[in-house]
Structure formats: C-alpha cells, structure tokens
Scaffold this active site. Sequence first.
Site, short mmCIF file in Angstrom:
data_model
loop_
_atom_site.label_atom_id
_atom_site.label_comp_id
_atom_site.label_asym_id
_atom_site.label_seq_id
_atom_site.Cartn_x
_atom_site.Cartn_y
_atom_site.Cartn_z
N ASP A 65 15.73 73.12 45.55
CA ASP A 65 14.53 72.74 46.53
C ASP A 65 14.96 73.52 47.74
O ASP A 65 16.02 73.71 48.33
CB ASP A 65 14.87 71.15 46.80
CG ASP A 65 14.64 70.28 45.33
OD1 ASP A 65 14.22 70.88 44.63
OD2 ASP A 65 14.89 69.00 45.53
N HIS A 66 13.71 74.02 48.29
CA HIS A 66 13.62 74.51 49.40
C HIS A 66 13.64 73.55 50.60
O HIS A 66 12.82 72.63 50.49
CB HIS A 66 12.45 75.51 49.49
CG HIS A 66 12.31 76.69 48.82
ND1 HIS A 66 12.39 77.90 49.40
CD2 HIS A 66 12.63 76.90 47.48
CE1 HIS A 66 12.25 78.75 48.40
NE2 HIS A 66 12.62 78.19 47.03
N PRO A 67 14.12 73.51 51.67
CA PRO A 67 14.10 72.58 52.73
C PRO A 67 12.83 72.44 53.36
O PRO A 67 11.96 73.44 53.46
CB PRO A 67 15.30 73.02 53.96
CG PRO A 67 15.64 74.44 53.43
CD PRO A 67 15.22 74.62 51.95
N THR A 68 12.21 71.26 53.60
CA THR A 68 10.88 71.24 54.00
C THR A 68 10.83 70.76 55.32
O THR A 68 9.65 70.55 55.99
CB THR A 68 10.03 70.09 53.06
OG1 THR A 68 10.89 68.99 53.10
CG2 THR A 68 9.98 70.52 51.67
N THR A 73 9.52 77.22 54.82
CA THR A 73 10.33 77.02 53.63
C THR A 73 10.55 78.29 53.00
O THR A 73 11.42 78.25 51.96
CB THR A 73 9.19 76.22 52.55
OG1 THR A 73 8.17 77.24 52.31
CG2 THR A 73 8.76 74.78 52.84
#
Length: 198
Positions: A65-68, A73
């Site tokens: 998961d990419h940080p949001t 991103t």
Amino acid sequence: MAFKKLRIWLGLKDDPAAISRHAKIGRGTYGVHGRTFLNCTAESPVEIGAFCSIGPGTLFLCQTDHPTDTASTFPLQSRIFRQKKNLEYLVSKGPILVGNDVWIGARAIILSGVTIGDGAIIAAGSVVTRDVAPYTLVGGNPAKVIKRRFSDETIAALLEIQWWNWPMAQLKKERAAFDLSAEVFAKHYAARQNSTRM
C-alpha cells in the site's frame, strides 16, 4: 537467460520462484510459489494453513500500500530522492492469515490484514479486502458473502474435529469418510470425539 539462472544458482540474485521466508505454508497445501506473494516481509507475513488449494495466478498483496496521508502517493523518497528503499515507503495493514482446507480460485487477490477462516472458498477473480468467516463462500470485487457452506451446527462440529490436524496415517485410514457429505462426516466424527472424552 542462462546467465540469469547462473546468477540465481550462485546466490547473486533472488530466485523469483522461491517462496519468501516470511511465508509459512501448511502441509499438503499446493499452488504457491514465489510469484504468489508480493512484498512478503517480516512486517507483512503470510501464513497459510494445511490442505489449502491455491488457484493459478492468485496473488497475496503484502506490503504494497502507498501511504495516502502524504502530499503524494508516488514513492519520491525511494525513486527520486533515494532516501528510503521502496519497501520502507510502502505500508501494510498487517499479516495475511489463511486457515486450513481453504480453496482460493484462480486469479484471486488477497490484501494485507485479511484473515480467511477454515474451510472458506474464495471465488476465482475475487479481491478479498476484509476477513472471511469459516466455511463461507465469497466472491466479487470487493469480495462479498455469497453463502455459508453449511449449517452453524455442522460448521461448529467441523471446527472442533479439525481433521487437518490428524496424522497422515489416520487420514489414510479414514479416506472413505471424505466422500461423505459434510453433515454426515461432522455427526460421525463429533460423536466419536465425544465418546472418547467420556
């Protein structure tokens, strides 16, 4: 191509077909290889129980998961600034836990932080974003409950019997029982377990 294989053999390059050391696979489970797991790490491990059937193209998305909550991103820290490795930038919702006797259909995707209960079925092409109860059939994107496989009584009995923990000799001895319906199997072995406890 031969040079690439030589580098893998010499230990200079990771074998993409090798299963990550952060993935635990139970006995009898089949259909997994290195490409089944994306970024399986100590922070985002995968544990798959015994006697699971994993369809071709199934993918466990571990630490991906990419940080949001940041300004972008895009992994600027690893790709442009070279401050972090890509995996340090990516986040996970936690380990992926798959119970015993689970059937995951072809090309299913399992996201980090998900627990799949014993005896569950994941329909082909499904994207599993949340936990799946034992002996439940789910499907779709995102995966939703289609039906419970058996009655609550049968499910409770099967979870208590835990046939997947039987020694191989007992499994072979009881082979004919695995052709019975789940209800008949559960009644027979639950009664047998209760009589041995008395």
